[in-house]
Design a protein around this motif. Structure first.
Motif, PDB file in Angstrom:
ATOM      1  N   GLU A  26       0.857  -1.190   0.000  1.00 42.72           N
ATOM      2  CA  GLU A  26       0.000   0.000   0.000  1.00 42.72           C
ATOM      3  C   GLU A  26       0.887   1.232   0.000  1.00 42.72           C
ATOM      4  N   GLU A  27       0.565   2.208  -0.832  1.00 41.54           N
ATOM      5  CA  GLU A  27       1.310   3.463  -0.833  1.00 41.54           C
ATOM      6  C   GLU A  27       0.334   4.624  -0.688  1.00 41.54           C
ATOM      7  N   SER A  28       0.771   5.626   0.084  1.00 44.06           N
ATOM      8  CA  SER A  28      -0.113   6.758   0.347  1.00 44.06           C
ATOM      9  C   SER A  28       0.641   8.062   0.217  1.00 44.06           C
ATOM     10  N   GLU A  29      -0.066   9.064  -0.246  1.00 44.31           N
ATOM     11  CA  GLU A  29       0.395  10.448  -0.224  1.00 44.31           C
ATOM     12  C   GLU A  29      -0.840  11.303  -0.011  1.00 44.31           C
ATOM     13  N   THR A  30      -0.667  12.596   0.039  1.00 45.87           N
ATOM     14  CA  THR A  30      -1.793  13.484   0.340  1.00 45.87           C
ATOM     15  C   THR A  30      -2.979  13.227  -0.590  1.00 45.87           C
ATOM     16  N   GLY A  31      -4.078  12.779  -0.009  1.00 46.91           N
ATOM     17  CA  GLY A  31      -5.304  12.603  -0.774  1.00 46.91           C
ATOM     18  C   GLY A  31      -5.373  11.369  -1.639  1.00 46.91           C
ATOM     19  N   ILE A  32      -4.335  10.492  -1.602  1.00 43.37           N
ATOM     20  CA  ILE A  32      -4.302   9.322  -2.491  1.00 43.37           C
ATOM     21  C   ILE A  32      -3.786   8.106  -1.722  1.00 43.37           C
ATOM     22  N   THR A  33      -4.523   7.002  -1.813  1.00 45.07           N
ATOM     23  CA  THR A  33      -4.050   5.718  -1.297  1.00 45.07           C
ATOM     24  C   THR A  33      -4.195   4.683  -2.407  1.00 45.07           C
ATOM     25  N   VAL A  34      -3.089   4.017  -2.729  1.00 42.70           N
ATOM     26  CA  VAL A  34      -3.099   3.010  -3.794  1.00 42.70           C
ATOM     27  C   VAL A  34      -2.799   1.648  -3.180  1.00 42.70           C
ATOM     28  N   TYR A  35      -3.708   0.694  -3.407  1.00 45.22           N
ATOM     29  CA  TYR A  35      -3.548  -0.669  -2.913  1.00 45.22           C
ATOM     30  C   TYR A  35      -3.039  -1.544  -4.062  1.00 45.22           C
ATOM     31  N   HIS A  36      -1.806  -2.011  -3.948  1.00 44.91           N
ATOM     32  CA  HIS A  36      -1.196  -2.875  -4.962  1.00 44.91           C
ATOM     33  C   HIS A  36      -1.449  -4.329  -4.566  1.00 44.91           C
ATOM     34  N   ARG A  37      -2.174  -5.066  -5.399  1.00 41.06           N
ATOM     35  CA  ARG A  37      -2.488  -6.461  -5.122  1.00 41.06           C
ATOM     36  C   ARG A  37      -1.653  -7.354  -6.024  1.00 41.06           C
ATOM     37  N   SER A  38      -0.859  -8.217  -5.415  1.00 44.28           N
ATOM     38  CA  SER A  38       0.066  -9.062  -6.157  1.00 44.28           C
ATOM     39  C   SER A  38      -0.673 -10.059  -7.045  1.00 44.28           C
ATOM     40  N   GLN A  39      -0.284 -10.120  -8.304  1.00 46.69           N
ATOM     41  CA  GLN A  39      -0.906 -11.049  -9.235  1.00 46.69           C
ATOM     42  C   GLN A  39      -0.166 -12.391  -9.226  1.00 46.69           C
ATOM     43  N   ILE A  40      -0.852 -13.454  -9.623  1.00 47.05           N
ATOM     44  CA  ILE A  40      -0.205 -14.762  -9.741  1.00 47.05           C
ATOM     45  C   ILE A  40       0.101 -15.087 -11.200  1.00 47.05           C
ATOM     46  N   GLY A  41      -0.282 -14.203 -12.093  1.00 43.89           N
ATOM     47  CA  GLY A  41      -0.052 -14.413 -13.516  1.00 43.89           C
ATOM     48  C   GLY A  41      -1.057 -13.616 -14.313  1.00 43.89           C
ATOM     49  N   THR A  42      -1.089 -13.867 -15.604  1.00 46.61           N
ATOM     50  CA  THR A  42      -2.048 -13.186 -16.471  1.00 46.61           C
ATOM     51  C   THR A  42      -2.734 -14.197 -17.388  1.00 46.61           C
ATOM     52  N   LEU A  43      -3.905 -13.846 -17.844  1.00 44.74           N
ATOM     53  CA  LEU A  43      -4.644 -14.634 -18.815  1.00 44.74           C
ATOM     54  C   LEU A  43      -5.228 -13.664 -19.830  1.00 44.74           C
ATOM     55  N   PHE A  44      -4.824 -13.799 -21.095  1.00 46.96           N
ATOM     56  CA  PHE A  44      -5.239 -12.862 -22.142  1.00 46.96           C
ATOM     57  C   PHE A  44      -4.935 -11.421 -21.728  1.00 46.96           C
TER      58      PHE A  44
END
Length: 385
Positions: free
Chosen positions: A48-66
């Motif tokens: 999770e990263e935060s700065e003034t007025g913004i919080t971004v939740y990074h969710r780890s992927q296990i891979g991709t499909l298409f």
């Protein structure tokens, strides 16, 4: 202050126009809203990263499909986040099958009280039979979510006119273009020095491309046009699977000495400063907008684009901010580049128009206010389903 939740795909430094659009939009509206965003991350851990007025939740992927990131825990995480925060609005950045599915699940478990906005970035283009089958099933789910939407947003009126999906929601779409930070054209002494080095090494006028080296960018057309363009160096900033093929094509055409494959660079501004003309020869509607055009234009650079009926020709007004050429037409591409490169007053005039268009239409303050007003109007009951 109202809380707004964005459901995106990836986030910078991951490359991509949609990724940087999301980052710029969050920054442009953080004085109006408390912004939250859920995005996929190629790292091993959730963060999770935060700065003034913004919080971004990074969710780890296990891979991709298409090309879609797979996030097994997204359903539960989104549901818990909705319970923890009282969001006034959820903004789904589409198309993105994983987040669309997660939103459908959480709506089933706990029906949406929040206003739902779909920020539609472009139609999904499917080629293989397997992709077509997968999209056939996904489309029904997407339709269910879209029918729940209170409002749609698109980057340009061109996308609204030509999108098969948005065509079904005419009258419910607001235009909010991509944006660059207001201080984007500001440069440092280091940027100036690096730009001087790039110009010195080139020793000739520079035509710049910035983006991934992938088929829809139309770089085969650029390579084919090179032998018809006089006394110029082409600098391609970015990497991708076509790099080897493009180098081979350039060698076969006898123009290898005119191309510099710069790869990914730490700072883009020196390249925009150094170039004389910016080119985006994309050949597919996958190029829905072209944020790099706005970046280049903000530096007062004339741009050359194909005539795709997407946001590309909304950003670049033919004959005013640059020139367009027919898709995949290398001869016409060479003609317009030669015209610009041989006429400095014309380059200066179009570049000035380009900068003014960015300040008027695509600056962060302008776009942020437009988006915020639309969301506030929606949440106050100005729009209904």
């Amino acid at each position: 202050m109202m809380k707004v939740l964005h459901l995106g795909k990836y986030y910078p430094p991951e490359p991509g126009g949609i990724e940087y659009f999301l980052k710029n939009l969050l920054a442009a509206t953080r004085w109006f809203f408390e912004n939250h965003a859920i995005v996929a991350d190629k790292g091993q851990m959730h963060r999770e990263e935060s700065e003034t007025g913004i919080t971004v939740y990074h969710r780890s992927q296990i891979g991709t499909l298409f090309l879609t990131p797979i996030l097994p825990g997204l359903f539960g995480f989104l549901h818990k986040l909705r319970k923890k925060h009282e969001f006034g609005c959820i903004v789904l950045h589409a198309p993105n099958p994983m987040t669309t599915a997660a939103l459908a699940v959480t709506d089933f478990i706990s029906p949406l009280r929040e206003k739902l906005v779909i920020f539609y970035h472009g139609d999904i283009l499917v080629d293989s039979p397997l992709q077509k089958i997968a999209y056939f099933f996904f489309r029904h789910l997407e339709d269910r979510v879209f029918l729940r939407a209170d409002r749609f947003f698109a980057h340009s009126p061109n996308l609204v006119r030509h999108s098969q999906v948005l065509g079904r929601y005419q009258g419910m779409v607001d235009i909010v273009p991509s944006t660059v930070p207001d201080d984007w054209p500001a440069v440092t002494a280091e940027d100036e020095q690096e730009a001087s080095r790039i110009r010195k090494e080139a020793g000739k006028p520079i035509v710049l491309f910035v983006g991934r080296l992938v088929p829809y960018k139309g770089l085969d057309t650029l390579v084919a046009s090179a032998k018809m363009v006089r006394d110029v160096v082409f600098i391609l900033v970015g990497d991708g699977p076509l790099e080897g093929d493009l180098k081979q094509r350039a060698a076969e055409q006898g123009v290898s000495d005119r191309f510099v494959f710069a790869g990914r660079v730490g700072r883009l501004k020196p390249y925009y400063l150094a170039c004389d003309v910016f080119v985006l020869p994309s050949n597919s509607p996958v190029e829905a907008f072209g944020l790099v055009l706005v970046e280049a234009m903000s530096f007062g650079k004339p741009v050359v684009t194909s005539d795709l009926p997407t946001g590309v020709t909304y950003v670049n007004e033919d004959g005013k901010t640059g020139f367009t050429f027919p898709v995949r037409d290398s001869i016409r591409l060479a003609e317009v580049m030669n015209r610009l490169l041989s006429d400095e007053p014309l380059r200066n005039r179009l570049g000035k128009n380009a900068r003014e268009r960015v300040e008027r239409e695509f600056a962060s303050a302008v776009v942020g206010r437009k988006f915020a007003e639309a969301i506030e109007n929606l949440c106050k009951g100005g729009h209904t389903r």
